[in-house]
Design an enzyme around this catalytic site. Structure first.
Site, PDB file in Angstrom:
ATOM      1  CB  CYS A 113      38.504  59.625  28.441  1.00  0.00           C
ATOM      2  SG  CYS A 113      38.419  58.290  29.823  1.00  0.00           S
ATOM      3  CG  HIS A 250      43.068  59.248  27.752  1.00  0.00           C
ATOM      4  ND1 HIS A 250      42.870  59.919  28.400  1.00  0.00           N
ATOM      5  CD2 HIS A 250      42.002  58.232  27.517  1.00  0.00           C
ATOM      6  CE1 HIS A 250      41.987  58.948  30.101  1.00  0.00           C
ATOM      7  NE2 HIS A 250      41.341  58.065  28.883  1.00  0.00           N
ATOM      8  CG  ASN A 280      41.578  56.539  32.523  1.00  0.00           C
ATOM      9  OD1 ASN A 280      41.452  57.139  32.264  1.00  0.00           O
ATOM     10  ND2 ASN A 280      40.924  55.551  31.237  1.00  0.00           N
TER      11      ASN A 280
HETATM   12  O1  UT7 Z   1      39.547  56.142  28.822  1.00  0.00           O
HETATM   13  C1  UT7 Z   1      38.809  55.660  28.818  1.00  0.00           C
HETATM   14  C2  UT7 Z   1      38.556  54.653  27.456  1.00  0.00           C
HETATM   15  N1  UT7 Z   1      39.138  53.025  28.402  1.00  0.00           N
HETATM   16  C3  UT7 Z   1      39.853  51.877  27.924  1.00  0.00           C
HETATM   17  O2  UT7 Z   1      40.743  52.695  26.606  1.00  0.00           O
HETATM   18  C4  UT7 Z   1      39.827  51.237  28.199  1.00  0.00           C
HETATM   19  C5  UT7 Z   1      40.066  49.738  27.348  1.00  0.00           C
HETATM   20  N2  UT7 Z   1      40.187  48.848  28.135  1.00  0.00           N
HETATM   21  C6  UT7 Z   1      41.768  48.348  28.873  1.00  0.00           C
HETATM   22  O3  UT7 Z   1      41.910  48.968  28.636  1.00  0.00           O
HETATM   23  C7  UT7 Z   1      41.454  46.856  28.770  1.00  0.00           C
HETATM   24  O4  UT7 Z   1      41.022  46.355  27.928  1.00  0.00           O
HETATM   25  C8  UT7 Z   1      41.053  46.520  30.333  1.00  0.00           C
HETATM   26  C9  UT7 Z   1      42.656  46.755  30.748  1.00  0.00           C
HETATM   27  C10 UT7 Z   1      40.306  47.128  30.399  1.00  0.00           C
HETATM   28  C11 UT7 Z   1      41.363  44.644  30.890  1.00  0.00           C
HETATM   29  O5  UT7 Z   1      42.608  43.873  29.709  1.00  0.00           O
HETATM   30  P1  UT7 Z   1      42.216  43.125  29.463  1.00  0.00           P
HETATM   31  O6  UT7 Z   1      43.477  42.197  28.567  1.00  0.00           O
HETATM   32  O7  UT7 Z   1      40.801  43.572  28.373  1.00  0.00           O
HETATM   33  O8  UT7 Z   1      40.528  41.967  30.199  1.00  0.00           O
HETATM   34  P2  UT7 Z   1      40.041  41.385  30.197  1.00  0.00           P
HETATM   35  O9  UT7 Z   1      38.420  41.636  30.545  1.00  0.00           O
HETATM   36  O10 UT7 Z   1      39.335  40.918  28.438  1.00  0.00           O
HETATM   37  O11 UT7 Z   1      39.603  40.019  31.294  1.00  0.00           O
HETATM   38  C12 UT7 Z   1      40.855  39.240  31.965  1.00  0.00           C
HETATM   39  C13 UT7 Z   1      40.597  38.798  32.866  1.00  0.00           C
HETATM   40  C14 UT7 Z   1      39.217  38.280  32.606  1.00  0.00           C
HETATM   41  O12 UT7 Z   1      38.974  36.767  33.435  1.00  0.00           O
HETATM   42  P3  UT7 Z   1      38.828  35.352  33.048  1.00  0.00           P
HETATM   43  O13 UT7 Z   1      36.919  36.258  32.472  1.00  0.00           O
HETATM   44  O14 UT7 Z   1      39.605  35.346  31.622  1.00  0.00           O
HETATM   45  O15 UT7 Z   1      38.810  35.073  34.033  1.00  0.00           O
HETATM   46  C15 UT7 Z   1      38.553  39.222  34.092  1.00  0.00           C
HETATM   47  O16 UT7 Z   1      37.400  38.271  35.382  1.00  0.00           O
HETATM   48  O17 UT7 Z   1      41.214  39.500  33.427  1.00  0.00           O
HETATM   49  C16 UT7 Z   1      40.478  39.034  35.029  1.00  0.00           C
HETATM   50  N3  UT7 Z   1      40.176  39.917  35.566  1.00  0.00           N
HETATM   51  C17 UT7 Z   1      41.129  40.627  36.622  1.00  0.00           C
HETATM   52  N4  UT7 Z   1      41.912  40.243  37.215  1.00  0.00           N
HETATM   53  C18 UT7 Z   1      43.034  40.800  38.073  1.00  0.00           C
HETATM   54  C19 UT7 Z   1      39.615  41.387  35.597  1.00  0.00           C
HETATM   55  N5  UT7 Z   1      39.777  42.647  36.000  1.00  0.00           N
HETATM   56  C20 UT7 Z   1      41.240  42.295  36.389  1.00  0.00           C
HETATM   57  C21 UT7 Z   1      41.537  43.220  38.192  1.00  0.00           C
HETATM   58  N6  UT7 Z   1      42.442  42.214  38.403  1.00  0.00           N
HETATM   59  N7  UT7 Z   1      41.497  43.883  38.285  1.00  0.00           N
END
Ligand code: UT7
Length: 323
Positions: A113, A250, A280
């Site tokens: 990225c 980004h 992204n």
């Molecule tokens: O480009 C390179 C750099 N990349 C980035 O900068 C990405 C950085 N990270 C992020 O943007 C965020 O961490 C994400 C968008 C990937 C995830 O958001 P989050 O608020 O950190 O969520 P999480 O991964 O902690 O997941 C929260 C909950 C989980 O459920 P539980 O365990 O709390 O019950 C996941 O299973 O959301 C669930 N979840 C989803 N639910 C519906 C994860 N993906 C999805 C989804 N739809 N697509």
């Protein structure tokens, strides 16, 4: 002194737009979750015949047109991608051939990225030291081809596309008011491979592999690293955050954009946001967003523009440009 001046930009997207609602038909997710956690509403997905090199070539043609120069004048192509058409040769050479500008230098840069920032820094150094005169710097990806469509934590986040800048080596007066790239700072920390990687490769599995990410940890590192490198570039040029006309980050997550802007007291209206429509697009996201802001009249001649990115590796960087 010689500086690399941005004389044109261009971008290209696949034909097919895919909304969150359409994704939710096949993936266990919802429009609500995706919008709330990421700001993403739409992404473009490459179809048959659309590859990283075709998107890159389309973006490059638009950029050449904007710069008013012929492809034959280009003597350097640096293309950032993590999704090349082939493991080798470099996708840059395919673009070179498609544009009909043989004879110069063409190679790929891999920094995921942050790839576009790495490509920009490399091309800038080569132009300033006289290795080339007119460069195409391209970020292009077809990340949809390395996504695990069963992994909802990653597959909803990415899209395909390409963006390109034409850079020309020009003799300019010394000082920050003169046009061109003023400063680029790049960093890497290889200790975080397991937080964002692809679980395959030619030398390990003999396969291409799929994207794996521990999103929450990446998020935390991204905000800290980006704020640090932005301050570093400002320190190097003597500017403050208040002097910046536009930040082109980004486009990984709207919440990362907000948190980084807040850390630097940058007003949100100065931040170019395209994550809602493109998702992204990895190495393509910065030049894609840049081109959008040039074409809608936001980025104008004389503006001070900060580009920044963070990605797998980890790698991160920022560049300050006087348009
Ligand atoms: O480009 C390179 C750099 N990349 C980035 O900068 C990405 C950085 N990270 C992020 O943007 C965020 O961490 C994400 C968008 C990937 C995830 O958001 P989050 O608020 O950190 O969520 P999480 O991964 O902690 O997941 C929260 C909950 C989980 O459920 P539980 O365990 O709390 O019950 C996941 O299973 O959301 C669930 N979840 C989803 N639910 C519906 C994860 N993906 C999805 C989804 N739809 N697509």
């Amino acid at each position: 002194m010689i500086r690399s001046v941005v004389t044109g930009s261009g971008s290209a997207l696949p034909k097919r737009a895919v909304s969150n609602a359409e994704l939710a038909e096949t993936v266990d997710t919802s429009d609500e979750w995706i919008v709330e956690r990421t700001g993403i509403r739409n992404r473009y997905i490459a179809g048959e015949g659309e590859t990283t090199s075709t998107l890159a070539t389309d973006a490059a043609r638009v950029a050449l047109d904007a710069a008013g120069i012929d492809a034959s004048e280009i003597d350097l192509i640096v293309l950032a991608t993590a999704t090349p058409d082939q493991t080798f040769p470099a996708t840059a050479t395919r673009v070179q051939d498609a544009l009909g500008c043989q004879g110069g230098i063409a190679f790929d840069v891999g920094a995921v990225c942050s790839g576009f920032l790495y490509a920009l820094g490399t091309a800038d150094a080569m132009l300033r030291t006289g290795m080339a005169k007119k460069a195409l710097v391209i970020g292009a990806e077809t990340f949809s081809r390395i996504l695990d469509w069963e992994d909802r934590a990653t597959c909803v986040l990415f899209g395909d596309g390409a963006g390109a800048l034409v850079l020309e080596a020009r003799e300019v007066a010394d000082g920050p008011q003169a046009q061109g790239i003023l400063s680029t700072k790049l960093h890497a920390d290889g200790a975080h491979n397991e937080l964002l990687y692809v679980d395959g490769g030619p030398s390990t599995t003999g396969t291409v592999g799929k994207v794996r990410m521990r999103g929450r940890e990446v998020f935390r590192h991204a905000v800290v690293n980006l704020a640090d490198v932005l301050r570093e570039v400002l320190g190097d040029t003597g500017y403050t955050a208040a002097d910046i006309d536009w930040v082109v980050p980004h486009q990984a997550n709207a919440r990362i954009l907000d948190a980084t802007a807040r850390k630097l007291s940058l007003p949100p209206e100065k931040v170019v946001v395209t994550v809602d429509r493109h998702a992204n697009t990895s190495a393509a996201s910065v030049p894609l967003a840049f081109d959008v802001a040039v074409r809608d009249g936001r980025i104008k001649p004389g503006d001070l523009v900060m580009l920044e990115a963070m990605g797998g590796g980890f790698t991160w960087g920022a560049s300050l440009i006087r348009m």
